[in-house]
Structures are given as structure tokens and as C-alpha cells.
Design a protein around this motif. Sequence first.
Motif, PDB file in Angstrom:
ATOM      1  N   SER A  58       0.822  -1.209   0.000  1.00  0.00           N
ATOM      2  CA  SER A  58       0.000   0.000   0.000  1.00  0.00           C
ATOM      3  C   SER A  58       0.862   1.268   0.000  1.00  0.00           C
ATOM      4  O   SER A  58       1.912   1.311   0.640  1.00  0.00           O
ATOM      5  CB  SER A  58      -0.909  -0.009   1.241  1.00  0.00           C
ATOM      6  OG  SER A  58      -1.458   1.263   1.456  1.00  0.00           O
ATOM      7  N   GLU A  59       0.381   2.273  -0.701  1.00  0.00           N
ATOM      8  CA  GLU A  59       1.070   3.571  -0.731  1.00  0.00           C
ATOM      9  C   GLU A  59       0.790   4.357   0.550  1.00  0.00           C
ATOM     10  O   GLU A  59       1.475   5.327   0.859  1.00  0.00           O
ATOM     11  CB  GLU A  59       0.593   4.401  -1.934  1.00  0.00           C
ATOM     12  CG  GLU A  59       1.020   3.849  -3.282  1.00  0.00           C
ATOM     13  CD  GLU A  59       2.542   3.857  -3.451  1.00  0.00           C
ATOM     14  OE1 GLU A  59       3.186   4.860  -3.083  1.00  0.00           O
ATOM     15  OE2 GLU A  59       3.078   2.826  -3.924  1.00  0.00           O
ATOM     16  N   VAL A  60      -0.274   3.955   1.243  1.00  0.00           N
ATOM     17  CA  VAL A  60      -0.793   4.760   2.353  1.00  0.00           C
ATOM     18  C   VAL A  60      -0.424   4.163   3.721  1.00  0.00           C
ATOM     19  O   VAL A  60      -0.334   4.862   4.717  1.00  0.00           O
ATOM     20  CB  VAL A  60      -2.333   4.863   2.238  1.00  0.00           C
ATOM     21  CG1 VAL A  60      -2.915   5.787   3.293  1.00  0.00           C
ATOM     22  CG2 VAL A  60      -2.729   5.314   0.850  1.00  0.00           C
ATOM     23  N   LEU A  61      -0.231   2.853   3.735  1.00  0.00           N
ATOM     24  CA  LEU A  61      -0.033   2.161   5.012  1.00  0.00           C
ATOM     25  C   LEU A  61       1.430   1.770   5.199  1.00  0.00           C
ATOM     26  O   LEU A  61       2.170   1.622   4.223  1.00  0.00           O
ATOM     27  CB  LEU A  61      -0.919   0.906   5.077  1.00  0.00           C
ATOM     28  CG  LEU A  61      -2.408   1.119   4.823  1.00  0.00           C
ATOM     29  CD1 LEU A  61      -3.149  -0.220   4.840  1.00  0.00           C
ATOM     30  CD2 LEU A  61      -3.003   2.074   5.849  1.00  0.00           C
ATOM     31  N   GLN A  62       1.783   1.576   6.459  1.00  0.00           N
ATOM     32  CA  GLN A  62       3.161   1.211   6.779  1.00  0.00           C
ATOM     33  C   GLN A  62       3.141   0.157   7.888  1.00  0.00           C
ATOM     34  O   GLN A  62       2.388   0.284   8.862  1.00  0.00           O
ATOM     35  CB  GLN A  62       3.894   2.459   7.272  1.00  0.00           C
ATOM     36  CG  GLN A  62       5.345   2.239   7.619  1.00  0.00           C
ATOM     37  CD  GLN A  62       5.924   3.435   8.361  1.00  0.00           C
ATOM     38  OE1 GLN A  62       5.281   4.012   9.249  1.00  0.00           O
ATOM     39  NE2 GLN A  62       7.131   3.826   7.997  1.00  0.00           N
ATOM     40  N   ILE A  63       3.973  -0.854   7.737  1.00  0.00           N
ATOM     41  CA  ILE A  63       4.049  -1.913   8.758  1.00  0.00           C
ATOM     42  C   ILE A  63       4.736  -1.366  10.013  1.00  0.00           C
ATOM     43  O   ILE A  63       5.770  -0.701   9.922  1.00  0.00           O
ATOM     44  CB  ILE A  63       4.833  -3.126   8.196  1.00  0.00           C
ATOM     45  CG1 ILE A  63       3.917  -3.990   7.331  1.00  0.00           C
ATOM     46  CG2 ILE A  63       5.444  -3.977   9.299  1.00  0.00           C
ATOM     47  CD1 ILE A  63       2.821  -4.738   8.080  1.00  0.00           C
ATOM     48  N   ALA A  64       4.139  -1.644  11.172  1.00  0.00           N
ATOM     49  CA  ALA A  64       4.770  -1.256  12.437  1.00  0.00           C
ATOM     50  C   ALA A  64       5.485  -2.455  13.053  1.00  0.00           C
ATOM     51  O   ALA A  64       6.489  -2.309  13.733  1.00  0.00           O
ATOM     52  CB  ALA A  64       3.724  -0.713  13.413  1.00  0.00           C
ATOM     53  N   ASN A  65       4.934  -3.646  12.826  1.00  0.00           N
ATOM     54  CA  ASN A  65       5.629  -4.883  13.185  1.00  0.00           C
ATOM     55  C   ASN A  65       5.067  -6.004  12.304  1.00  0.00           C
ATOM     56  O   ASN A  65       3.853  -6.093  12.125  1.00  0.00           O
ATOM     57  CB  ASN A  65       5.419  -5.221  14.664  1.00  0.00           C
ATOM     58  CG  ASN A  65       6.398  -6.282  15.144  1.00  0.00           C
ATOM     59  OD1 ASN A  65       7.603  -6.077  15.126  1.00  0.00           O
ATOM     60  ND2 ASN A  65       5.880  -7.428  15.531  1.00  0.00           N
ATOM     61  N   PRO A  66       5.932  -6.851  11.748  1.00  0.00           N
ATOM     62  CA  PRO A  66       5.466  -7.894  10.838  1.00  0.00           C
ATOM     63  C   PRO A  66       4.476  -8.845  11.506  1.00  0.00           C
ATOM     64  O   PRO A  66       4.464  -8.969  12.734  1.00  0.00           O
ATOM     65  CB  PRO A  66       6.747  -8.650  10.468  1.00  0.00           C
ATOM     66  CG  PRO A  66       7.868  -7.770  10.854  1.00  0.00           C
ATOM     67  CD  PRO A  66       7.388  -6.876  11.945  1.00  0.00           C
ATOM     68  N   ALA A  67       3.682  -9.522  10.698  1.00  0.00           N
ATOM     69  CA  ALA A  67       2.680 -10.460  11.212  1.00  0.00           C
ATOM     70  C   ALA A  67       3.353 -11.559  12.024  1.00  0.00           C
ATOM     71  O   ALA A  67       4.408 -12.070  11.650  1.00  0.00           O
ATOM     72  CB  ALA A  67       1.907 -11.072  10.053  1.00  0.00           C
ATOM     73  N   SER A  68       2.728 -11.908  13.136  1.00  0.00           N
ATOM     74  CA  SER A  68       3.208 -13.014  13.951  1.00  0.00           C
ATOM     75  C   SER A  68       2.022 -13.629  14.678  1.00  0.00           C
ATOM     76  O   SER A  68       1.279 -12.920  15.354  1.00  0.00           O
ATOM     77  CB  SER A  68       4.254 -12.517  14.954  1.00  0.00           C
ATOM     78  OG  SER A  68       4.683 -13.576  15.789  1.00  0.00           O
TER      79      SER A  68
END
Length: 483
Positions: A389-399
Amino acid sequence: MTAPTEGVGTGSLELSPERMLELADLASRLVVERLSALDGEPAWRGGSRSDLEALLREAAPEEGRPAEDVIRRAAHEILPVAGRVDHPRFFAFVPSSPTWPGVLADYMAAGHNIFQGTWLGGAGPSQLELVVLDWFRDWIGYPDTAGGLFTSGGSAASLDAFVAAREHAGAPDRATVYMSDQSHTALIRAATIVGIRPAHVRMVPTDGHFRLDTAELGRMVEEDRRAGFTPVAVCANAGATNTGAVDPIDAVADFCEEHDIWLHVDAAYGGFAVLTEKGKAVLRGMERADSIAMDAHKWLFQPFETGCLMVKDVRRLESAFTVHPEYLQDTRWGTEHPNFGDRGLQLSRSFRALKVWMSIQTFGVAAFREAIAKGIDLAYQAEGYVRASEVLQIANPASLGVVCFRVHPKGSDLDEGSLERINEVVQARVIETGIAMMSSTRLRGLYSLRLCILNHNTDWEDVERTLAAIERFGEDEIARSSG
Ligand SMILES: *Cc1c(COP(=O)(O)O)cnc(C)c1O
């Protein structure tokens, strides 16, 4: 006589079998209607204190009312005004989506009003609790010496575990407990209840992925021992609530073995992932823990109050909790016939194991394995969507079914204050519009959105719809704040 009251005779609390069936049928139909309509309903409904006061405040009625009216009021006025924790787009906190046999088991256990505190009080149920706990033992990879008990949840399970750990350490006066700065606050509370001073609950820092830093743990334990403290337990996360983080359990187990400290694994929501291939790999080393808390009301799809504590050597649990009151002298049948009241806090206990047993008997383990694996995969898929996404950013990868992210357009120069405000607005809009229920958290102080995807009824479409709405609301908000 005033209003017609239920009861077979004046002042009676009994109903005729026909009335009981009529009422049970009405209650069942209302519950099934709710479940069938759930997908089209919002995932959350709240209510203010003042509105609910107006609706529900009354003195306890001296005379009874027709039971149908009472049941309908419960179904229409009270029960729906709540989070729909089992809604396919309820991604907040830790969702819980019970299977129908589990719900019926609660009803049947209540109907038989099983007292599951002693073998004498419930032989069949006690045998079944042993059987189901042995299923868990095998899933975890625990030895034959392992056993445990069902509890209200992870809070009670960790409380019971800390009692066993404290006694194992000789109930020292200056006891310390270690957990990561991502550990659930239920563990802090449990530690203080068992007599660990709040100042002696040590919060161990975590690494870039919110996993306990074992070098720091070593340093803290050494320092405490030199200062005359006795470490009684180290807690490792197997699915931290914030991020799904799994601590380096093997390394922590090495440390605990070397230093003879009780290792408690908090696998309250994440533990049953051990049934899946991916989960088993992530949770490697869990079987080395002295105790493990696992909530079947989370990722094993049971109604609430289906927690569980497993202890590698169940005698340690029994030696910490067994008491011998004279009024229970008839209940001592020897070690072959355990009294579950001697494994934890509760004497009068309901028959929780039946929920798991009826669900697993009905659907088989394979169906559960698949449902858990789906949650793990959906969270990875959500991470992929966020990364693209151009708008969203990962804060911590899926776990383990949890993914943290936020609205933060690529290359934007929005300051932290603006980002926080935008994300708060987006979260509120997702909930207000009824698209989904989603909670937020803070990761190292930074506001983050969080999806916890555990429901067996959740499909990619549910997750995608939610993420698309977040993107859209995020774009709106960014346009508004720069316009
Ligand atoms: C839910 C949870 C707890 C608390 O368990 P309850 O069942 O709410 O008492 C503790 N730790 C973790 C990681 C959890 O997810």
C-alpha cells in the motif's frame, strides 16, 4: 394475585418439563438467529451509562414475570449491547469465536451442574478433564509427568503457575519474577497477588521485534542474586498480545535450566498454534517450560472461561495447592483419582473440559488445525497488503495472527503528532461505520493500529475490506489535514 408467575406451585422455583423445553427452545432460537445474522451486523455495539441506566435500572421485582419476556429482554436489550467478539470482522484485542458444540457443552454442564472440584463430586468429568489435558500435553510435546487444569483464563492460569513456582523456589522472602516489557499485565497482577512486590517484578527489555532480550535477562538475574533476591520465575511470551511476538523460548529455557529458575510460558492466545506446522516451528522450545498458560477460549474456539494451565511435572502444582480440610476427608481417593480443586485456586469449578471435548469430537483435530492455520496465513496476507500500500506502513510484521501497522503514506513528511491524530480518526471511523472492530496500541510509544485475526469464520474478503476502508479513511484524513 398480580402478574402471572412461572413455577408449578405458589412460590415454587420449579418449571414443568414442557415449560423447560419451550423456554430452552426459545433461548436456542434467539441465539442461533443472532449467529446467522452476525455477518450483516456491526462488529461492536456500545452504550453509554446513562442510556443503559434508563433501559435497565430497576429494583429486583418481588413477583415473577413471564419467562418468555425475560428471555426476549435479555436477547434484545442486554446481550446485543456488546462487542461481537465472534464477528468475522472483530479484530480488536483478542477475538473469541466459539464453536456450537462448545456453547452447548456450557449449557449441558450447567444443566447437570457438575461440581468439578473433586473426583467424588465428578468422576466422569474428572476423567474427561484428564483426557483433554493429555491431548494438550501431546500437542505441546510435554512428557507423561505433565498435567494441569482448566481455569477461567490466562490470568488465573498464570496465578496458579506463580504459586507453584514460588513454592518450588522455597517461598523466599525476597522473590523476583522476570517478564518482557511486552508481557501481558495479567502476569504483573498475578505476580503481585502471589506476594511478589510490584517493584520486584522485573521488566526485561525487548529487541527490534519485541522479543525478550536474553542477555539483559541474564544481567538482571545476576544483579538481583548478588543483591540477595531469589528469582522464582521467568516468563516468556508465546504470542505477546501487542504484536504476537514470540520470545526466544529455547534460549530462555537454556538460561532457566542453567540457573534453576522456573520457566513459565504465556501462550494464552498463541499456544494452540502448536497444532499447525508453522506454529509448531515458531513455538519451538515451549515444551521445555515448567508451565504453560493456554486459553482455549481464544485460538481453540471455545466460549469464554476456558483457560488452561499445563505444568510439566503436575506434582509441583498439586504439592503447592493440596489442602486437607476435615469436611472434605471423604474426597481423598488417592493419586489415581486427582481432585482438580487441589491443582489451583478454585474448589467449586464448572466442567470446562467438556467444551473442548465436544468440539473436537464433533469436528476433529484436523478442522481445528486448518482454522488456526488460516488465521496465521491471513495475518501474513494482511502484512503483504500493507507493504504494497502507498498509504499504510508496517509497524511490526505479522506473527501468530497479529499484525501492527499504521496510516503513514510513503515519503510523507507528516510529524508524529499528525500521524497519531490521523490514525486515531481512521480507527474511530472504521468502528463508527460498522465495517469492523479494531483496536489500537502503542509500540515503543508510537500509536499503531492492530489486527488480531483468529476467527475461524474470517475470510480474506473480511480482512481486505477492512484494510481497504482504512486506506480510504486514511487518504481522506490526510487530504483534510493538508488541505
Ligand atoms: C488474553 C491473554 C492473557 C489474559 O488471559 P485471560 O484469559 O484474559 O485471563 C494473558 N496473556 C496473553 C498473552 C493473553 O493473550
